[in-house]
Design a protein around this motif. Structure first.
Motif, PDB file in Angstrom:
ATOM      1  N   TYR A  72      -1.706  -1.724   7.088  1.00  0.00           N
ATOM      2  CA  TYR A  72      -2.989  -1.601   7.772  1.00  0.00           C
ATOM      3  C   TYR A  72      -2.907  -2.279   9.136  1.00  0.00           C
ATOM      4  N   TYR A 103       2.612   1.482   3.209  1.00  0.00           N
ATOM      5  CA  TYR A 103       1.733   1.604   4.360  1.00  0.00           C
ATOM      6  C   TYR A 103       1.290   0.244   4.827  1.00  0.00           C
ATOM      7  N   ALA A 126      -5.085   0.311  16.117  1.00  0.00           N
ATOM      8  CA  ALA A 126      -6.240   0.896  15.455  1.00  0.00           C
ATOM      9  C   ALA A 126      -6.923   1.776  16.497  1.00  0.00           C
ATOM     10  N   VAL A 142       0.855  -1.180   0.000  1.00  0.00           N
ATOM     11  CA  VAL A 142       0.000   0.000   0.000  1.00  0.00           C
ATOM     12  C   VAL A 142       0.886   1.224   0.000  1.00  0.00           C
ATOM     13  N   THR A 196      -7.954   7.448  11.092  1.00  0.00           N
ATOM     14  CA  THR A 196      -7.957   6.633  12.319  1.00  0.00           C
ATOM     15  C   THR A 196      -6.568   6.629  12.947  1.00  0.00           C
ATOM     16  N   PRO A 220     -10.084   0.188  11.477  1.00  0.00           N
ATOM     17  CA  PRO A 220      -8.706  -0.106  11.084  1.00  0.00           C
ATOM     18  C   PRO A 220      -7.933   1.173  10.776  1.00  0.00           C
ATOM     19  N   SER A 221      -6.641   1.091  11.008  1.00  0.00           N
ATOM     20  CA  SER A 221      -5.808   2.253  10.708  1.00  0.00           C
ATOM     21  C   SER A 221      -4.741   1.854   9.699  1.00  0.00           C
ATOM     22  N   SER A 222      -4.065   2.830   9.203  1.00  0.00           N
ATOM     23  CA  SER A 222      -2.922   2.533   8.334  1.00  0.00           C
ATOM     24  C   SER A 222      -1.755   3.379   8.790  1.00  0.00           C
ATOM     25  N   MET A 223      -0.593   2.828   8.628  1.00  0.00           N
ATOM     26  CA  MET A 223       0.596   3.534   9.116  1.00  0.00           C
ATOM     27  C   MET A 223       1.686   3.458   8.087  1.00  0.00           C
ATOM     28  N   GLU A 224       2.322   4.583   7.904  1.00  0.00           N
ATOM     29  CA  GLU A 224       3.443   4.671   6.985  1.00  0.00           C
ATOM     30  C   GLU A 224       4.559   3.743   7.437  1.00  0.00           C
ATOM     31  N   THR A 226      -8.626   5.170   6.973  1.00  0.00           N
ATOM     32  CA  THR A 226      -7.688   4.408   7.798  1.00  0.00           C
ATOM     33  C   THR A 226      -6.562   5.306   8.311  1.00  0.00           C
TER      34      THR A 226
END
Lengths: 567, 1145
Positions: free
Chosen positions: B774, B772, B780, A36, A53, B794-798, A50
């Motif tokens: 999830y 990224y 989250a 992603v 969040t 849900p979250s996403s993070m670099e 997301t």
């Protein structure tokens, strides 16, 4: 024949290295998989949600003393000042605050330093790219508002810790020099107030129930109120900081005293209070004067809550639970703090510092909020422990670690029992009562004890059955009483330590410095009463430099940060 | 001349066949020799030669190379250096020789394949007659039958011994019992007996027809060949820095995994073992120390030529040999993966002969090697109060934790339920546990098929005493392993051979559901006062003190966990000789497949725990504090598979005095593991090349390269070329070197080359831009109203930011080595000097500020150097029937970080750059303050710790920068690092009339260990206190009484930091010497056994980690890493006493 070998080898090398060059790369190329990119995130509303969040996850913090996975911090902040003593010997409140150990090399001094910058990078990215998302403009505006709110919140947190910090208003791009120097206190303040105002303009007043916990207009108004209150307070609203930072005082104070800052603070609080109904926000007043207060902290998402931290659902409250009740130590409330509770008639409780034989009676006379915040000898904890026993003689079951004589109860819900080792727990970040207290304090500082200030604070007292402030208080008397009111109403909510700092009173004996008193409790044979005996269980240290946090030495060594004075 | 022929054939075979076990070479030789004598060679073979300005010698060699003709001549009789021009197409040998010797007095005679060249007709005739006679004998051999038996010194028959009539190719091999029959002509003079591992012996035939030959063991020849990267080389002519150990040595250590058995046995290897827990007690291995400060320092491990996912679970009985490739020349073929050295594990293969069955079975008892002792309750309580008394200077108030009455109860132990005195260590650990190992292997073979089968079982139990409390389920800590292996070699046709290796390791790891490190910590760190443990068969929880420490619920009230692992490995390899195209050329292809399945099953269960409640009149009640839960069940699994494929050409050919070898190979690897980052498979790909040159075994040269690609770098940066060359000079082969008995062999070696490392912290596709991840549930966030709409979003993070410019970490290595053999090879010495420079180290930038808010990728900027000396010396001799040997190994390394983007520290002595990697830093402790006068001295530096509240009994630190303040700027480099820099091993042994013994010592120096706080700071976090603490700690009284103390005053508070800053006192010298292994055995061979079909029976006793000498605190193990004051402690190392029996059929 050697030639043949050489020729063959050459052919083989040639064949392998040229014809395979492409297939080589194909073999090692990353196959499509879980992959992603930032572009993916900004390709749809569902994707960008997301990241929003994530901004909340990294940007909303709790000082409750619930295990915080984000920065591995666990100590309840209440142990940092005279509210409580954290019993667990490893909690950083001891090593950072109680013994004056706050230092650049002690990373526990501020465990959120890295977490906050993570959050700021996320919100900066959101602000920069949200317009690319193919979705409705209302949503984009809202996300920008949320992002700015979270940025302002984190800048406010650093403002109150450090004064001015580097202003990072965009996400760093590869190759960019990231060594940005500290902005002045005023620049930081303006930056975060601008973000608050942008957020106020952009955010909706309410969300559908399923989005409860997202920043509303009222949340941004509340943050602005709080920020202005801090800006107006003696710590920053001055030309002479506690300790000079030669040539760089503007990093740690405004550089002058301006009484108008109190007015701005009062106005902001008023605007927020007035905006509350539109956000469906109101004080809890209908559960009974001895139950309203507990309802506010125990029942999640009640109307008084403006914004709560919701990073976890079911939580373990073991750090806030005494060992005898299956927890990991708990916080014992100091006698210093218990003394702040007035009697139900609004006059101070008279404690005999040499001891007395009427403890139960003394307890019974106190402000109803005492019972709702503090577990004391004979009070109810939950179904497993209907009666707390903290007597010294005979040794009470719950005595171990209970130097203060009572335990911090708020915010452990009744539902957290030995059988159910988890319960829902939100950490209140803003609630309506705080705004009234902000308003009353700021108004008194700017205009003196005007009626509106009385009205605001009396509203809060009344719903807990406490009488109004006596009429005719002087400005100083009102100040003393409103500060006490904040201590009681906002007890264990993570306000006290910062309030003491902004009022510049931390190094007062019995606050963050000097003797912490506890209470030894003795059964009186043949009587239902108990004898109490105050004693000093700890002496704390506070250095003037601790009015501001130190930057980590590892950051200072990178050469872009001017360290705060005294470190 | 004939001897020369033999040597050459050996050589050619050697070069042709890789992965061939040394013994099989002799069979290859033998079979070719037999084939040789059976056929007749045509004189009509046609040749084409085109040689301008060549010498006669060259031409003869060229003919030899193209044909099977062999020339016989005496050097002085013909002018070999005469220059000739020869250009012939399709001519017979006669025609060529006629042309060659035209106009000279040389004449020749062709007898089958042998061509005799002489000066005059007369001499030629003599030769001719001799050769013809010999040849006739070969053609008509059945004239005299010789019988005999070949045995070793113990009288045990040696099957497979080559028995050869000297000077002929007539030979046979001994059978299963060492017996042989050979028909020879009457004029056969001498029989020669040879077998790998034994000295070749010659016996004059005379009139005898029955022979009993005792072969003498020869250690040197055991190591005559060394396994190198993708090949086998002759030890005498190898030029890389390689050390090795035979499988037989590894089996001597009664350890349950392979890495532990290597300790102290191989030069160039630095090892530490950090845990003794069953199934998790592997050793960390570093080849020649640590060369990088950022990337992985793990060596590459290859099992039978294939990178192994896990090698520790291989049964040592399956192992023939382990080679450690140390320098660039040896590892260049591994290119990007070779920088940290390579460990080559070679498994056993079958040998031609009747089936040989070996059955071994052993039983061991093991116990903790070193364990600490904590104080009892009364001492604990008293010490706690004393500590609080000291701490009151910091906290302001002294409140004793225990009353005098409490202490009285603890001392008299009159109320054990409420005033317990529980020795958790004694309660929860068994004094000893056991382990067993069994192995059955069968090997043998015919000319067509050779086989090796092995089946092994290993069972190891833990030391947690599961008898303490009957939890009602099986949570016994144990590790069981089953090993299977079958290695086959097929000679399919004359040209085609195949190898098939199949092996499997099945493991079952069972234990308590709780993490073992936490249980250990709970056992060691729980105060004796907390709970009486088990009371009336019930788990009693804490009566006072913290809830979490009590080890009982963790050990018995959590349930059980089982892990079943199953690994299956298969390798198929084909070799095909391409002699018909180019002589000496062959090609091979191989495919390997590794499949790993792991299933973890978790049986969660909590048992009822009780509080003791005191009732009036000295009665008590036990109140349950929770309810028993039914079993919860969950399982998780992991499946990985790995495919390796390679295809290549091998070349080996001898041209007169020169031998040339070559290798060119393509290989690729793909690993499929769903838990890998991005969930996509990972791969490697590359080409490997090698050229070796050998002139008269005297001048040696080798060139190796690896051309590899890895997924971690961008397409244009993906492939790296890693060359290395090496030279060798065997001085003793020089004609000027006097032949003598003192020095028989000297070889000088040198190599230079580059190797790479692409591994950094498990991250993949390092070049790719921001990715990224999830997160659901964890990391989250929740929105909604509790009780109705509350739910997790849900979250996403670099991830890390990508760096498209990334490339290899590159190591440039130099090695200079010397191999010497002296006194008839009784002394063998190898010593290597090495120097390594790494640059482009993939490291994270240290000066990036936190305000960036993102994780930056690694950059290629680090520089580090590493160098040292390693070597080994062996001495083998015999006195009468006593054979004995001594062996010493050593490894000395030192590394320096040369550049690492370090922050600008205020004082240069604080820079980590310029120091060894992992250099410890700390304050310099100069004793303690002994009085208030000393503390209150105006010149005493201010301490930044404890808010300068210093009291007598606190450490006195050196104010290094002289600023009057003791703070972190006074921390200087102290000691060494937490990974050893120097290691040595010393072993000796011998055998006498069936008895054998061996002893191995292992030592480590230049190694520092920051003592774990639990060894010197008691009561911290309400934990236990070590028994010697009070005795060693400073008190005013002891000072006045003149009693020497070495610890500062006691303390229980976390606010006491002054005394517990890292400093020279707490940093201990972790050097140690261990009696690592001792083995005593007796081998029984008797006629009775023989009748029963048993060749030999050996019974033995051995032990591991038997004794350790170190300078650390009692109970500390130098190899156990520092675990500071955390909640986890490693499982201590164990010592093992083992007895076993080995039966050979």
């Amino acid at each position: 024949m050697r030639n043949i070998f050489i020729i063959c080898s050459c052919i083989a090398i040639y064949a392998l290295s040229t014809s395979c060059e492409k297939s080589f790369n194909d073999f090692l190329e990353k196959a499509p998989g879980i992959d992603v990119t930032e572009d993916t995130i900004f390709s749809s509303k569902a994707q960008v949600e997301t990241l929003v969040t994530s901004a909340y996850y990294w940007g909303m913090h709790t000082d409750a003393g619930l295990w915080d996975e984000r920065d591995k911090s666990d100590s309840p902040i209440s142990g940092a000042c005279e509210e409580t003593e954290a019993v667990a010997p490893w909690f950083w409140t001891h090593s950072v605050w109680n013994t004056g150990g706050m230092s650049p090399s002690n990373s526990s001094s501020d465990m959120r330093w890295i977490t906050r910058w993570k959050a700021i990078r996320i919100v900066n990215t959101l602000i920069e790219r949200i317009d690319e998302v193919p979705t409705d403009d209302a949503y984009k505006t809202q996300v920008k508002g949320e992002a700015k709110f979270l940025r302002a919140l984190n800048y406010f947190e650093m403002f109150k810790h450090y004064g001015g910090v580097p202003i990072v208003d965009h996400s760093f791009k590869p190759g960019e020099d990231p060594l940005i120097q500290r902005g002045t206190l005023e620049e930081n303040f303006n930056f975060l107030i601008k973000d608050c105002e942008d957020a106020i303009a952009a955010l909706p007043s309410t969300y559908p129930s399923k989005y409860r916990g997202r920043a509303t207009k009222l949340a941004a108004l509340s943050l602005k109120s709080k920020a202005l209150l801090f800006a107006a307070s003696p710590l920053f609203n001055t030309g002479t900081p506690v300790l000079e930072l030669s040539g760089h005082n503007n990093l740690i104070c405004f550089g002058n005293f301006d009484a108008n800052r109190w007015k701005l603070a009062a106005d902001a609080a008023k605007v927020a209070i007035d905006a509350a109904p539109a956000s469906g926000c109101s004080l809890i007043t209908d559960k009974g004067v001895d139950k309203n207060y507990k309802y506010v902290w125990e029942v999640m998402d009640n109307p008084e809550i403006i914004l709560a931290e919701k990073s976890e659902g079911l939580r373990s409250f073991q750090y806030l639970t005494p060992a005898s009740m299956g927890g990991m130590m708990g916080n014992t409330v100091t006698f210093n703090f218990v003394k702040y509770y007035e009697k139900k008639n609004g006059t101070p409780q008279i404690w005999d510092m040499t001891g007395g034989s009427d403890l139960n009676q003394k307890y019974a006379e106190l402000d109803p909020r005492f019972n709702q915040s503090i577990a004391h000898n004979g009070s109810y904890w939950n179904v497993d422990f209907p009666e707390i026993q903290t007597t010294t003689e005979p040794v009470g079951r719950d005595l171990s670690g209970c130097y203060g004589g009572c335990w911090q109860r708020k915010p452990v819900p009744d539902a957290y029992t030995m059988w159910y080792k988890e319960a829902y727990g939100n950490w209140t970040m803003f609630r309506l009562a705080e705004l009234y207290l902000n308003y009353a304090e700021a108004l008194n500082e700017f205009s003196g004890p005007v009626q509106a200030a009385f009205d605001a604070v009396n509203l809060i007292r009344a719903r807990s059955g406490m009488p109004n402030f006596p009429a005719g208080l002087t400005k100083d008397q009102f100040r003393a009483k409103i500060r006490n009111e904040r201590a009681i109403e906002l007890a264990f909510d993570g306000h006290r330590v910062w309030d003491e700092r902004r009022w510049l009173i931390s190094d007062t004996e019995g606050l963050m410095k000097g003797s912490m008193w506890g209470m030894k409790i003795y059964e009186i044979p043949g009587s239902t009463e108990f004898r109490y005996e105050p004693y000093v269980f700890s002496v704390r240290t506070f250095y003037p430099r601790m009015y501001l946090h130190p930057f980590r030495q590892s950051e200072v060594d990178k050469g872009y940060i001017i360290q705060n004075p005294g470190y | 001349m004939k001897l020369k022929l033999k040597e050459r054939v050996i050589f050619q075979c050697l070069r042709k066949v890789y992965f061939v076990m040394r013994i099989t070479l002799f069979f290859i030789l033998l079979s070719s020799a037999i084939a040789f004598s059976a056929n007749s060679y045509s004189q009509n073979a046609k040749f084409s030669l085109h040689m301008g300005n060549a010498t006669v010698s060259d031409v003869l060699k060229a003919i030899e190379e193209q044909s099977e003709f062999i020339f016989f001549y005496q050097d002085q009789q013909i002018d070999l250096n005469r220059n000739v021009d020869i250009a012939v197409i399709d001519k017979t040998v006669n025609e060529i020789l006629d042309q060659l010797f035209k106009g000279t007095d040389s004449v020749y005679k062709i007898i089958d394949r042998q061509i005799v060249i002489g000066k005059s007709q007369e001499q030629l005739e003599i030769k001719r007659l001799a050769v013809e006679r010999l040849f006739e004998e070969l053609q008509q051999p059945q004239k005299k039958q010789l019988k005999g038996k070949v045995t070793d010194a113990k009288g045990e028959g040696i099957p497979g011994t080559t028995v050869m009539v000297k000077g002929t190719t007539l030979a046979t091999i001994t059978d299963f019992d060492g017996n042989f029959n050979l028909d020879v002509s009457f004029d056969a003079i001498t029989l020669s007996f040879s077998f790998i591992g034994f000295k070749q012996q010659e016996i004059t035939i005379g009139n005898k027809t029955r022979f009993v030959v005792v072969l003498e063991e020869q250690a040197v020849s055991l190591e005559e060949f060394v396994v190198v990267g993708y090949g086998v080389q002759n030890k005498a002519t190898v030029t890389g820095a390689i050390s090795s150990v035979a499988g037989a040595k590894l089996v001597q250590s009664p350890v349950t995994n392979l890495s532990n058995a290597m300790t102290g046995r191989i030069s160039g290897l630095l090892t530490t073992q950090g845990s003794g827990a069953p199934g998790q007690d592997q050793t960390t291995i570093r080849i020649r120390g640590i060369g990088t400060f950022a990337g992985s320092s793990d060596p590459l491990i290859m099992v039978d030529g294939i990178e192994a996912q896990n090698y520790n679970n291989i049964d040592p009985n399956e192992i023939e040999n382990i080679s450690v490739l140390k320098d660039a020349s040896a590892t260049a073929v591994y290119g990007v993966r070779g920088a940290n050295g390579v460990l080559l594990i070679t498994t056993k293969r079958g040998k031609i002969g009747a089936p040989q069955v070996s059955l071994s079975s052993q039983f061991a008892v093991s116990r903790f090697a070193e364990i600490r002792k904590n104080s009892g309750s009364a001492e604990y309580a008293q010490g706690y109060n004393e500590a609080l008394h000291y701490d009151s200077y910091l906290t302001g108030v002294y409140i004793p934790k225990f009353s005098e009455t409490d202490i009285k109860h603890y001392r008299s132990n009159d109320d054990p339920l409420f005033f317990p005195n529980t020795d958790w260590i004694n309660l929860l650990f068994k004094p000893s546990t056991h382990q067993t190992q069994h192995n059955l292997n069968i090997s043998g073979g015919t000319e067509k098929v050779k086989y090796f089968f092995s089946v092994g079982f290993m069972g190891q139990d833990g030391l947690i005493n599961d008898k303490v409390y009957d939890s009602g389920f099986d949570d016994r800590m144990k590790y069981d392993r089953y090993n299977f292996r079958s290695n086959f070699d097929y000679n399919i046709t004359k040209r085609l051979t195949a190898k098939v290796n199949l092996s499997s390791q099945i493991e079952e790891l069972q234990g308590i559901r709780q993490y073992i490190g936490l249980i250990m910590s709970n056992v060691f760190a729980t105060p004796p006062t907390v709970s009486p443990g088990i009371w009336d068969g019930k788990l009693i929880m804490n009566s006072n003190g913290p809830y979490y420490n009590n080890p009982l619920p963790g050990s018995f009230g959590q349930g059980a966990q089982r892990q079943n692992n199953n690994q299956l490995n298969g390798i198929v390899r084909f070799d095909y000789k391409l002699d018909f195209l180019v002589k000496g050329l062959s090609t091979h292809a191989s495919i390997a497949y590794q499949n790993y399945n792991s299933l973890t099953t978790d049986y969660g269960k909590s048992l009822i725990q009780y509080y003791a409640i005191r009732l009036p009149e000295n009665k008590y009640a036990l109140a349950p504090i929770n309810s028993e839960s039914p079993f919860g069940y969950s399982e998780s699994n992991n499946k990985t598979r790995k495919q390796d494929a390679e295809f290549g050409f091998d070349y080996s050919r001898t041209f007169g005095n020169q031998t040339i070898g070559g290798l060119l190979m393509y290989n690729q690897t793909k690993l499929f593991d769903p838990y890998l980052q991005f969930g996509v498979p990972s791969g490697y790909q590359g080409i490997v090349g090698r050229v070796t040159y050998d002139y008269k075994n005297r001048y040696l040269a080798e060139y190796n390269f690896g051309y590899n690609g890895t997924e971690n770098f961008a397409p244009k940066k993906r492939f790296g070329f890693f060359p290395a060359f090496s030279l060798g000079w065997v001085v003793t082969e020089e004609s000027f070197f006097p032949k003598n008995n003192i020095i028989s062999f000297i070889k000088l070696r040198g190599s230079y080359g580059e190797v790479g490392n692409d591994r950094i912290g498990g991250d993949r596709f390092l070049y790719r831009p921001t990715s990224y991840q999830y997160n659901v549930n964890q990391r989250a966030y929740n929105f909604g109203e509790v009780g109705s709409t509350f739910s997790n979003y849900p979250s996403s993070m670099e991830g890390k930011i990508g760096n498209p410019d990334l490339t290899w970490e590159r190591a440039k290595k130099i090695d200079i080595g010397l191999d010497v053999r002296m006194w008839k090879d009784k002394i063998r010495l190898t010593i290597d000097y090495f120097d390594e420079r790494r640059d482009n180290i993939l490291a994270n930038k240290g000066t990036i500020p936190n305000i960036l808010g993102a994780t930056l990728p690694a950059y290629n900027f680090g520089k580090m150097k590493n160098g040292g000396v390693d070597g080994e010396i062996n001495y083998t001799d015999k006195v009468g029937k006593l054979n004995y040997w001594l062996k010493g190994i050593f490894t000395i390394t030192h590394n320096v970080v040369q550049f690492q983007d370090e922050v600008n520290r205020p004082y240069s002595y604080q820079l980590r750059t310029g120091q060894r990697f992992g250099q410890e830093f700390g304050l310099v402790a100069e004793g303690v303050y002994n009085s208030w006068e000393e503390v209150n001295d105006a010149n005493r530096p201010v301490s930044a710790y404890n808010s300068n509240k210093i009291q007598p009994g606190d450490f006195r630190y050196k104010d290094v920068n002289g600023d009057g303040i003791i703070n972190e700027f006074d921390q200087v480099p102290i000691g060494y690092s937490a990974f050893p820099e120097q290691s040595y091993g010393f072993s000796f042994g011998g055998d006498f009339k069936g008895f054998d013994i061996s002893v191995l010592f292992q030592g480590i120096t230049n190694f520092s260990h920051l003592a774990s706080k639990k060894f010197y700071k008691g009561w911290q976090e309400d934990g236990s206190a070590i028994a010697y603490l009070n005795e060693r700690s400073w008190t005013q009284e002891k000072y006045i009484a003149g009693i020497k103390t070495d610890f500062p005053h006691v303390s229980a508070s976390s606010s006491q930091v002054h005394n517990y800053e890292s400093n020279t006192f707490w940093l201990e010298d972790a050097s140690f010497l261990r009696l690592k292994n001792v083995e005593v055995g007796y081998t029984l061979t008797s006629y009775v056994l023989k009748r029963l079909g048993v060749r030999s029976v050996r019974v033995y006793l051995n032990g591991n980690n038997l004794l350790t000498w170190h300078n650390m605190l009692p109970g500390e193990d130098p190899e156990i890493p520092n675990y500071s004051d955390g909640n986890n402690e490693p499982y201590p190392l164990t010592k093992t006493y083992n007895g076993g029996i080995n039966v050979k059929f």
